[in-house]
Design a protein around this motif. Sequence first.
Motif, PDB file in Angstrom:
ATOM      1  N   ILE A 137       0.869  -1.174   0.000  1.00 11.41           N
ATOM      2  CA  ILE A 137       0.000   0.000   0.000  1.00 11.41           C
ATOM      3  C   ILE A 137       0.902   1.219   0.000  1.00 11.41           C
ATOM      4  O   ILE A 137       1.795   1.343   0.835  1.00 11.41           O
ATOM      5  CB  ILE A 137      -0.898   0.047   1.246  1.00 11.41           C
ATOM      6  CG1 ILE A 137      -1.683  -1.265   1.381  1.00 11.41           C
ATOM      7  CG2 ILE A 137      -1.879   1.216   1.165  1.00 11.41           C
ATOM      8  CD1 ILE A 137      -1.656  -1.831   2.740  1.00 11.41           C
ATOM      9  N   LEU A 152      -3.995   2.382   9.340  1.00 12.01           N
ATOM     10  CA  LEU A 152      -3.931   0.952   9.019  1.00 12.01           C
ATOM     11  C   LEU A 152      -3.454   0.278  10.300  1.00 12.01           C
ATOM     12  O   LEU A 152      -2.448   0.694  10.885  1.00 12.01           O
ATOM     13  CB  LEU A 152      -2.918   0.721   7.896  1.00 12.01           C
ATOM     14  CG  LEU A 152      -2.498  -0.734   7.662  1.00 12.01           C
ATOM     15  CD1 LEU A 152      -3.648  -1.568   7.098  1.00 12.01           C
ATOM     16  CD2 LEU A 152      -1.302  -0.787   6.693  1.00 12.01           C
ATOM     17  N   ARG A 189      -9.387   9.384   2.077  1.00 10.82           N
ATOM     18  CA  ARG A 189      -8.098   8.710   2.277  1.00 10.82           C
ATOM     19  C   ARG A 189      -7.724   7.981   0.986  1.00 10.82           C
ATOM     20  O   ARG A 189      -8.461   7.135   0.494  1.00 10.82           O
ATOM     21  CB  ARG A 189      -8.286   7.710   3.421  1.00 10.82           C
ATOM     22  CG  ARG A 189      -7.093   6.842   3.761  1.00 10.82           C
ATOM     23  CD  ARG A 189      -7.607   5.778   4.720  1.00 10.82           C
ATOM     24  NE  ARG A 189      -6.580   4.983   5.358  1.00 10.82           N
ATOM     25  CZ  ARG A 189      -6.024   3.914   4.809  1.00 10.82           C
ATOM     26  NH1 ARG A 189      -6.325   3.537   3.592  1.00 10.82           N
ATOM     27  NH2 ARG A 189      -5.134   3.214   5.501  1.00 10.82           N
ATOM     28  N   TRP A 195      -0.972  -6.193  -5.020  1.00 14.08           N
ATOM     29  CA  TRP A 195      -0.433  -7.474  -4.578  1.00 14.08           C
ATOM     30  C   TRP A 195       0.587  -7.983  -5.573  1.00 14.08           C
ATOM     31  O   TRP A 195       0.379  -7.900  -6.785  1.00 14.08           O
ATOM     32  CB  TRP A 195      -1.583  -8.496  -4.444  1.00 14.08           C
ATOM     33  CG  TRP A 195      -2.519  -8.047  -3.387  1.00 14.08           C
ATOM     34  CD1 TRP A 195      -2.419  -8.318  -2.047  1.00 14.08           C
ATOM     35  CD2 TRP A 195      -3.657  -7.185  -3.542  1.00 14.08           C
ATOM     36  NE1 TRP A 195      -3.433  -7.672  -1.375  1.00 14.08           N
ATOM     37  CE2 TRP A 195      -4.198  -6.973  -2.267  1.00 14.08           C
ATOM     38  CE3 TRP A 195      -4.258  -6.563  -4.642  1.00 14.08           C
ATOM     39  CZ2 TRP A 195      -5.310  -6.166  -2.046  1.00 14.08           C
ATOM     40  CZ3 TRP A 195      -5.371  -5.760  -4.439  1.00 14.08           C
ATOM     41  CH2 TRP A 195      -5.887  -5.577  -3.152  1.00 14.08           C
TER      42      TRP A 195
HETATM   43  C1  OGA Z   1      -6.822  -3.547   1.281  1.00 16.26           C
HETATM   44  C2  OGA Z   1      -6.285  -2.941   2.517  1.00 16.26           C
HETATM   45  C3  OGA Z   1      -5.092  -1.142   3.597  1.00 16.26           C
HETATM   46  C4  OGA Z   1      -4.908   0.359   3.562  1.00 16.26           C
HETATM   47  O1  OGA Z   1      -7.129  -2.817   0.316  1.00 16.26           O
HETATM   48  O2  OGA Z   1      -6.964  -4.799   1.240  1.00 16.26           O
HETATM   49  O3  OGA Z   1      -6.213  -3.645   3.488  1.00 16.26           O
HETATM   50  O4  OGA Z   1      -4.185   0.870   4.429  1.00 16.26           O
HETATM   51  N1  OGA Z   1      -5.823  -1.663   2.513  1.00 16.26           N
HETATM   52  O5  OGA Z   1      -5.481   1.006   2.698  1.00 16.26           O
END
Ligand code: OGA
Length: 200
Positions: A137, A152, A189, A195
């Motif tokens: 991320i 997070l 946000r 991934w």
């Molecule tokens: C997701 C997720 C975390 C974030 O998209 O699976 O967990 O901090 N995102 O945006």
Amino acid sequence: MEETWQVSFESIISQIIDRGYGIIDGFLSEEEITQLNKSLTDHYQAQEFKQAGISKNQDIVKSIRGDEIMWLERNNANTIETEFLNRLEEFMSYVNYTCFLGLRSYEIHYASYPVGTFYKRHLDKFRNDSGRKLSFICYINQQWEPENGGELVLYLPDKDEVVLPLGGRLVVFESDKIEHEVLPANRERRSLTGWLRNID
Ligand code: OGA
Ligand code: MN
């Protein structure tokens, strides 16, 4: 001379090896954050975002997940998005060179969490698809303050790691091991989330 991105790749990889996740700041410059923000706004205004779903069927369940996403494809990426994908691919090669995860492909989307939305505790792995090895991320929020929320939370065996979504910050973790959650924020946000996979 070593490139700065190379130094940060080394740092994040050694963190992942040590403890299953890594966090680095400054993965993007202020200029890159500004450009990616502008691109996100343009895509959003062009109605290219859709409500994100959960599990393999991508059911929309806002009591679990409230973000809106747009998948990024190399063949229709603009200049800054192409640069981002290039850096991501460099990172993937670097991981393969150092960690033997056998990464082969990636999937990535922009994510926008409207005010008050969240993503409840979950694991980034579908029951019938084990291809996701590393989740990443990269936040593109400018001037994010602790009172904005939107943290997070990584649920680790011995503690909860709480991470603010600061612009330019990159978080990477093992997709099938670390449960995590996105807390609500009092402003929109934004991130690029994806991934790295070991199957296509
Ligand atoms: C997701 C997720 C975390 C974030 O998209 O699976 O967990 O901090 N995102 O945006
Ligand atoms: Mn997740």
